[in-house]
Design an enzyme around this catalytic site. Structure first.
Site, short mmCIF file in Angstrom:
data_model
loop_
_atom_site.label_atom_id
_atom_site.label_comp_id
_atom_site.label_asym_id
_atom_site.label_seq_id
_atom_site.Cartn_x
_atom_site.Cartn_y
_atom_site.Cartn_z
CG HIS A 17 -1.88 1.11 1.27
ND1 HIS A 17 -1.53 2.38 1.66
CD2 HIS A 17 -3.20 1.17 0.96
CE1 HIS A 17 -2.58 3.18 1.60
NE2 HIS A 17 -3.62 2.45 1.17
CG ASP A 19 -0.81 6.06 2.99
OD1 ASP A 19 -0.28 6.97 2.32
OD2 ASP A 19 -2.03 6.00 3.20
CE LYS A 20 1.18 0.68 7.54
NZ LYS A 20 2.00 1.05 8.68
CD GLU A 45 7.22 12.65 8.86
OE1 GLU A 45 6.41 11.86 8.32
OE2 GLU A 45 7.23 12.88 10.08
CD GLU A 58 13.29 17.40 11.18
OE1 GLU A 58 12.78 17.88 10.14
OE2 GLU A 58 12.66 16.69 11.97
CE LYS A 171 -7.51 0.43 1.93
NZ LYS A 171 -8.18 1.74 1.68
CG PHE A 241 -6.50 -3.18 -7.15
CD1 PHE A 241 -5.60 -2.18 -7.50
CD2 PHE A 241 -6.64 -3.47 -5.80
CE1 PHE A 241 -4.86 -1.50 -6.56
CE2 PHE A 241 -5.90 -2.80 -4.83
CZ PHE A 241 -5.01 -1.82 -5.21
CG ASP A 249 -4.02 7.07 -3.43
OD1 ASP A 249 -3.84 8.28 -3.64
OD2 ASP A 249 -4.75 6.63 -2.53
CB ALA A 250 0.26 10.42 -3.45
NE ARG A 255 -1.62 9.48 3.27
CZ ARG A 255 -1.68 10.02 2.05
NH1 ARG A 255 -2.08 11.27 1.89
NH2 ARG A 255 -1.35 9.30 1.00
CE LYS A 256 -4.22 3.55 4.80
NZ LYS A 256 -4.23 4.98 4.42
CE LYS A 276 6.75 10.76 14.84
NZ LYS A 276 5.44 10.99 15.49
CE LYS A 280 12.49 12.26 17.25
NZ LYS A 280 13.96 12.23 17.18
CG ASP A 282 4.39 10.97 18.95
OD1 ASP A 282 3.60 11.22 19.88
OD2 ASP A 282 4.66 11.79 18.06
#
Length: 396
Positions: A17, A19-20, A45, A58, A171, A241, A249-250, A255-256, A276, A280, A282
């Site tokens: 995918h 995003d992945k 990122e 960074e 998906k 598909f 798709d970008a 995002r997931k 990260k 971090k 998060d």
């Protein structure tokens, strides 16, 4: 009173995918840098589109261990190769890759670094959640666990050559029926998978043909009896598909986050994980919260456990620890909270030391979920251990 009979849905996405793809590239760079210098800081990122990848962010690393843009781009290209992208619109050999990664802000660094008069602080403010439930042996919510498993089995078959018509992007979605608060059957299964345009004989691949390919993986992923005559199936419901991944798709890192955690069965804090380093919170505090919640359930102290941790940038100790057992606790929840605080240090340094997080173990987390996985010998998924259960039991 908790709802006892209901339907609940979670989705997963494959390693291909878009995003992945970006999450995995970001974490592959994290691993590459931590292998050079375990105390390095990273915030990476990645964005991807048709035959184009851009890395931003960074890094704080010593001059002796510094990595070049060329090295970072090579890591990204190798990640794309391992996922399996060799298509006209996104090919590991020919896609353009640019790195705009630069040195970490000195203002951020001074808040995080330890000094004579202060302990190492959190890398940012924020809230993090961990969750565990006894509805599966992995102590994960059933819908997300089985949605991940479907796609992992499909990916393994694609990589091995057993399913040559499948392509990387996919998906899944599982809607579970709960009775008495327990998952008992799959109400609806959704699978959309990228595929070749034609089969080995040259015939156009139809949705029915794709369903024949996918069905055994779905059946193998779910417990026996969970799929029945009333289960509704949607396989490639659009009918075709072929164009997939970043060409279709970008993609973007982070995002997931619901796919990464509990499929919506529990809250998620404000931040993504991938890209990260473990200073971090998060990332590291979300892992610690899962570790603690899982051990609470493994100890039999509750059937379900949600833990929230909160931090301020530059401050070592968490601002608050919140425990919610949704009325399933066998002991006073206040005692569980006290036992949690006493069982491990929840400073950024304490978490990293307890779970052994300063090592290159992150790319493997960036697809098919950060939780519900088996602990690995090299320290991967250390937050899935249940080695604190006895200590928690003794403390309450």
């Amino acid at each position: 009173m908790s709802l006892e009979n209901y339907l609940f849905t979670s989705e997963s996405v494959s390693e291909g995918h878009p995003d992945k793809v970006c999450d995995q590239i970001s974490d592959a760079v994290v691993d590459y840098i931590l292998a050079r210098e375990p105390e390095a800081r990273t915030a990476i990122e990645t964005a991807a589109t048709t035959n184009k990848v851009v890395l931003m962010g960074e890094v704080k690393i010593s001059e002796d261990s510094a990595v070049t843009p060329e090295e970072i781009c090579a890591v990204a290209r190798d990640t794309i190769r391992k996922i399996g992208y060799a298509q006209k619109g996104f090919h590991f050999r020919t896609c353009s890759i640019d790195s705009y990664i630069h040195e970490q802000s000195a203002d951020i660094a001074q808040g995080v670094d330890a000094a004579e008069n202060k302990d190492e602080g959190a890398g940012d403010q924020g809230i993090m959640f961990g969750y565990a439930t006894d509805e599966t042996p992995e102590l994960m919510p059933a819908p997300i666990l089985y949605a991940h498993r479907i796609l992992r089995l499909m990916a393994e078959a694609r990589h091995s050559g057993a399913a040559p018509l499948l392509q990387p992007d996919a998906k899944s979605q599982v809607t579970m029926e709960y009775r008495g608060g327990v998952p008992v059957r799959a109400d609806t299964i959704v699978v959309s998978t990228q595929h070749t345009a034609r089969d080995a004989a040259g015939a156009e691949l139809t949705s029915d043909a794709v369903r024949e390919i996918v069905t055994p993986f779905v059946q193998a992923a779910l417990p026996e009896g969970f799929i029945d005559a009333r289960t509704v199936w949607h396989v490639n419901p659009t009918g075709r598909f072929v164009i997939g991944g970043p060409d279709g798709d970008a993609g973007l890192t982070g995002r997931k986050i619901i796919v990464d955690t509990y499929g919506g069965a529990a809250p998620h804090g404000g931040g993504a994980f991938s890209g990260k380093d473990p200073t971090k919170v998060d990332r590291s505090a979300a892992y610690a919260a899962r570790y603690l919640a899982k051990n609470v359930v493994a100890a039999g102290l509750a059937k379900r456990c949600l833990i929230q941790l909160s931090y301020a940038i530059g401050v070592a100790e968490p601002l608050a620890v919140y425990v919610d057992t949704n009325g399933t606790a066998e002991v006073d929840p206040a005692k569980i909270e006290k036992a949690i605080r006493e069982s491990m240090s929840l400073t950024p340094r304490g978490i990293r030391t307890h779970l052994g997080l300063n090592r290159p173990i992150y790319q493997r987390t960036a697809a098919y979920g950060h939780f519900g996985r088996a602990p690995e010998a090299d320290g991967g998924f250390a937050w899935e251990r249940t080695d604190l259960a006895e200590a928690l039991k003794a403390a309450v």
